[in-house]
Design a protein around this motif. Structure first.
Motif, PDB file in Angstrom:
ATOM      1  N   LEU A 216       0.814  -1.212   0.000  1.00  0.00           N
ATOM      2  CA  LEU A 216       0.000   0.000   0.000  1.00  0.00           C
ATOM      3  C   LEU A 216       0.847   1.261   0.000  1.00  0.00           C
ATOM      4  N   GLY A 217       2.058   1.163   0.537  1.00  0.00           N
ATOM      5  CA  GLY A 217       2.959   2.309   0.513  1.00  0.00           C
ATOM      6  C   GLY A 217       3.312   2.679  -0.915  1.00  0.00           C
ATOM      7  N   VAL A 218       3.656   1.680  -1.709  1.00  0.00           N
ATOM      8  CA  VAL A 218       4.003   1.912  -3.110  1.00  0.00           C
ATOM      9  C   VAL A 218       2.795   2.461  -3.867  1.00  0.00           C
ATOM     10  N   ALA A 220       0.296   4.305  -2.680  1.00  0.00           N
ATOM     11  CA  ALA A 220       0.065   5.704  -2.321  1.00  0.00           C
ATOM     12  C   ALA A 220       1.090   6.602  -2.995  1.00  0.00           C
ATOM     13  N   GLU A 221       2.279   6.073  -3.139  1.00  0.00           N
ATOM     14  CA  GLU A 221       3.374   6.861  -3.668  1.00  0.00           C
ATOM     15  C   GLU A 221       3.293   7.036  -5.182  1.00  0.00           C
TER      16      GLU A 221
ATOM     17  N   ILE B 327      11.357   4.311   2.488  1.00  0.00           N
ATOM     18  CA  ILE B 327      10.164   3.486   2.633  1.00  0.00           C
ATOM     19  C   ILE B 327       8.912   4.253   2.242  1.00  0.00           C
ATOM     20  N   PRO B 328       8.156   3.717   1.301  1.00  0.00           N
ATOM     21  CA  PRO B 328       6.937   4.413   0.893  1.00  0.00           C
ATOM     22  C   PRO B 328       5.904   4.398   2.029  1.00  0.00           C
ATOM     23  N   ILE B 329       5.312   5.542   2.274  1.00  0.00           N
ATOM     24  CA  ILE B 329       4.314   5.665   3.342  1.00  0.00           C
ATOM     25  C   ILE B 329       2.919   5.499   2.731  1.00  0.00           C
ATOM     26  N   PRO B 330       2.095   4.624   3.317  1.00  0.00           N
ATOM     27  CA  PRO B 330       0.768   4.403   2.732  1.00  0.00           C
ATOM     28  C   PRO B 330      -0.201   5.542   3.015  1.00  0.00           C
ATOM     29  N   ASP B 331       0.115   6.720   2.525  1.00  0.00           N
ATOM     30  CA  ASP B 331      -0.747   7.875   2.686  1.00  0.00           C
ATOM     31  C   ASP B 331      -0.449   8.816   1.520  1.00  0.00           C
ATOM     32  N   PRO B 332      -1.386   8.937   0.589  1.00  0.00           N
ATOM     33  CA  PRO B 332      -1.088   9.697  -0.629  1.00  0.00           C
ATOM     34  C   PRO B 332      -0.845  11.175  -0.374  1.00  0.00           C
ATOM     35  N   GLU B 333      -1.268  11.688   0.780  1.00  0.00           N
ATOM     36  CA  GLU B 333      -1.069  13.116   1.031  1.00  0.00           C
ATOM     37  C   GLU B 333       0.156  13.385   1.894  1.00  0.00           C
TER      38      GLU B 333
END
Lengths: 335, 394
Positions: A216-218, A220-221, B327-333
């Motif tokens: 889910l991180g990827v 959102a990114e 690390i990608p954070i699961p929050d688009p904003e």
């Protein structure tokens, strides 16, 4: 708004196995426009990879597209002959895979494999194709491309191989790029490099990207829109901010609650009970009904329709209102 | 730090593990892969220590070496105050080890301080003190006897108390054995049950503890999903009532919705059985959630080791900073500045000189390629190995 470059309409993909027919994908629809990124999110057995292989027409012999259409620039490519498909696959719609070591041919050099594609689809001669291959390798950030072009896949590191795969996929300027878990096998610092590269290349070439992942991180990114899949169906579909901020499906919500996050601290993770369903025996009604905290009798027997809850935001659930209350309650609790 | 009054369960001193690289017709050793190169840390009873790093950083090798599934090239592994290093070494190497690590060192110190009591007083380490006392009282023979007598019982004690949960739940269970046999093996080997019926009872209990139905006891591994298999792996580790469990990427292969179930289970079991975990993973978010302290490894070295909160709120090593930002954070904003490290991790066969991170470090200076920074305490047990600790914030 312009017509979507790729539109998948009610796709059904079935496999014949010894245990009978396995309905891996049971009615999937979505669309992507040029320059846009769509994420397909799901766990194992959700049908996300089968969806992408259906679009590429790369299904195993026992698999078939049973129903639905795949419209590329308005033309249904789900039933065209293999010879015609060959002109589209790789040239118009390209794909990169999770494990570059198995997707690259180990007995040919990286250069040979890229040059073959360029000569085949773009009609260039060997010399010009080699020049272009070197250019592409430089573009994806491989140092010393003149030397790397003559190396074999095993001589490259995992990150470099994935870059080479991307170079190959981009060699014919495709309009659609399907990326099936392209960074799952990579380390996080290398993942960050590859994601950054894909964003840059998209800006430059304007292709549409379909990004298949469970992270889910990827999602959102990287993406503008997302389709969340569960048990062979899309359960939630819409733009990324709306899905993350106002989830409308209990599965999406559960998924978001169950992952530990770097920017938040929780005492205990919420978890979804039960296990991911086996495509051989999906539940009769809603696929998520046996794990869902909102499920009632109705869910076990009937499959809810995908309905538009907000403009452009779709969800497949009978009890969306109740979920929204739950989400609000927990958001208040957080604050 | 309050850790002074906590009991040290596992102490690792200057651990090294090199793998030989062989080439040519005669399979001569041409180089070594320095998978783990001189690391030291302590694990306190009841805590969870996280080991994170990218592939090839030596985190799994560390886990395997602690459990003595691999013999260390050098260094000492102390469990519950007992030096377990010589227990699994061949006899001559064990004797040599005891001589080098203890006897010759104690003799030197005795020459220096002139008195045995002074030597004991000046030794910093409790384990050293304990063995020095034995050596001065009973001599070299006595020390060898203390460490190597009843070696089979000591080995069994070690194996019973140190367990592992593997990454891949598919390859870590014997497909030809029923669940009962898989779990019962250890119980019988260690004589923890007297009869088959008692074993069956105990295994049923264990299955319920890890969230599986006790009716599954006579099934085969292929009848279970990945998450369920991982629970069986956990039940097997728990069966012997161990003190320490090494969880090597125990949740990495699982689906997202199953991962949180297993993490919660591990936390519950830790409370119930007072377990100590060494949690090896590459997923920083998972490590942050489950650990009390975290060690970050890079190319066989620990570059930073601190309490979870200190490490994540205030990372001091540039590698830690970069790793977290990647690390990608699961929050688009959620917007953040990302540090993209250039290049790949160098080969552990020929690691860079000086600080091993200097080839990719955004703030590397001349000294970094010349002098290796030691792991030093910056206060409150926040250990970091960097010449310019805390100067890079991203």
């Amino acid at each position: 708004m312009k017509d979507p470059i790729l539109k998948v309409n009610n796709l059904h993909t079935y496999f014949n196995t010894e245990d009978g027919e396995v309905r891996a994908v049971r009615g999937v629809s979505f669309e992507v426009h040029e320059g846009e990124t769509l994420a397909i999110v799901g766990e194992s057995g959700s049908g996300k990879s089968v969806t992408s292989l259906s679009i590429m027409r790369l299904l195993d012999e026992n698999g078939r597209i049973a129903e639905g259409e795949i419209l590329y620039k308005g033309r249904d490519i789900s039933k065209i002959p293999e010879d015609d498909m060959r002109h589209i696959r790789g040239k118009e719609i390209a794909m990169i895979f999770q494990e570059p070591m198995t997707a690259l041919n180990p007995v040919f050099t990286v250069g040979d494999q890229i040059i073959e594609m360029i000569m085949l689809h773009m009609g260039m001669d060997a010399k010009a194709a080699r020049q272009r291959a070197i250019e592409l390798l430089r573009k994806v950030g491989i140092p010393e491309p003149e030397k790397r072009v003559d190396q074999y896949p095993h001589e490259l590191s995992g990150g470099m191989r994935q870059r080479a795969m991307i170079a190959m996929a981009l060699s014919c300027n495709p309009k659609v790029l399907i990326a099936d878990e392209p960074t799952t096998a990579l380390d996080v610092t290398i993942q960050a490099q590859i994601l950054e590269l894909m964003k840059e290349l998209q800006k430059e070439y304007g292709m549409a990207i379909i990004f298949i992942t469970h992270d889910l991180g990827v999602v959102a990114e990287m993406s503008d829109k997302a389709a969340v899949m569960y048990a062979g169906k899309v359960v939630e579909y819409g733009d990324i901010v709306s899905i993350f901020k106002r989830p409308k499906n209990p599965y999406t919500w559960g998924l978001m609650q169950s992952i530990p996050k770097l920017n938040e601290e929780v005492e205990r993770l919420m978890s979804i009970p039960g296990t991911v369903p086996n495509p051989r025996k999906f539940p009769k009604g809603c696929g998520f009904s046996n794990r869902c905290f909102l499920a009632k009798e109705k869910c076990k027997d009937e499959m809810p329709e995908l309905i538009e809850v907000e403009p452009g935001h779709y969800s497949r659930c009978f009890y969306i209102d109740e979920l929204v209350k739950e989400v609000e309650k927990s958001r208040v609790g957080e604050k | 730090m309050s850790q002074d009054n906590k009991k040290v369960l596992l102490q690792v001193d200057n651990l090294k593990k090199y793998f030989p690289v062989r080439a040519g017709v005669f399979k001569r050793v041409v180089a070594h892969v320095k998978a783990v190169d001189d690391i030291s840390f302590k694990v306190y009873e009841g805590e969870t220590i996280g080991l994170v790093g990218e592939s090839g950083c030596g985190k799994s090798t560390t886990g395997m070496t602690i459990l003595r599934l691999l013999n260390p090239t050098d260094g000492r592994i102390v469990v519950d105050g007992l030096d377990t290093t010589p227990l699994f070494l061949p006899k001559t190497r064990a004797n040599k080890y005891i001589h080098e690590i203890y006897i010759s060192r104690f003799n030197e110190l005795k020459n220096k301080y002139k008195s045995e009591d002074e030597v004991i007083k000046n030794l910093k380490d409790d384990v050293d003190k304990k063995y020095a006392k034995i050596y001065f009282e009973k001599g070299s023979h006595g020390l060898h006897h203390e460490m190597l007598s009843n070696i089979n019982e000591k080995r069994k004690w070690f194996r019973r108390n140190m367990q592992i949960i593997f990454q891949d739940p598919y390859s870590s269970l014997n497909p030809r054995l029923r669940i009962r046999s898989i779990i019962a093996e250890g119980l019988f080997t260690h004589g923890l049950v007297k009869s088959g019926a008692e074993a069956t009872e105990k295994i049923k209990d264990l299955l319920e503890k890890v969230g599986l139905s006790s009716e599954y006891i006579y099934r085969f591994p292929h009848e279970f999903s990945g998450g369920q298999r991982q629970r069986i792996g956990i039940a097997r580790a728990l069966a012997l009532n161990p003190k320490l469990i090494v969880a090597d990427e125990a949740v990495s292969a699982l689906d997202v919705s199953i991962q949180s179930q297993v993490i919660n289970l591990l936390e519950d079991l830790q409370k119930e059985f007072k377990l100590t975990y060494v949690f090896i993973a590459h997923d920083l978010a998972v490590v942050k959630h489950i650990s009390d302290r975290v060690a970050v490894m890079y190319l066989g070295k620990i570059v930073e080791l601190a309490d979870k909160k200190a490490l994540f709120d205030n990372p001091l090593h540039p590698y830690t900073v970069a790793l977290m930002s990647a690390i990608p954070i699961p929050d688009p904003e959620y917007k953040k500045k990302r540090i993209i490290l250039q290049g790949d991790v160098p080969s552990p066969i020929n690691p860079p000189s000086g600080c091993r991170f200097h080839t990719r470090c955004p703030i590397a200076k001349d000294i970094c390629s010349k002098k290796e920074p030691p792991l030093v305490d910056m206060g409150d047990g926040h250990m970091v190995a960097c010449h310019f600790a805390g100067q890079f914030k991203g």
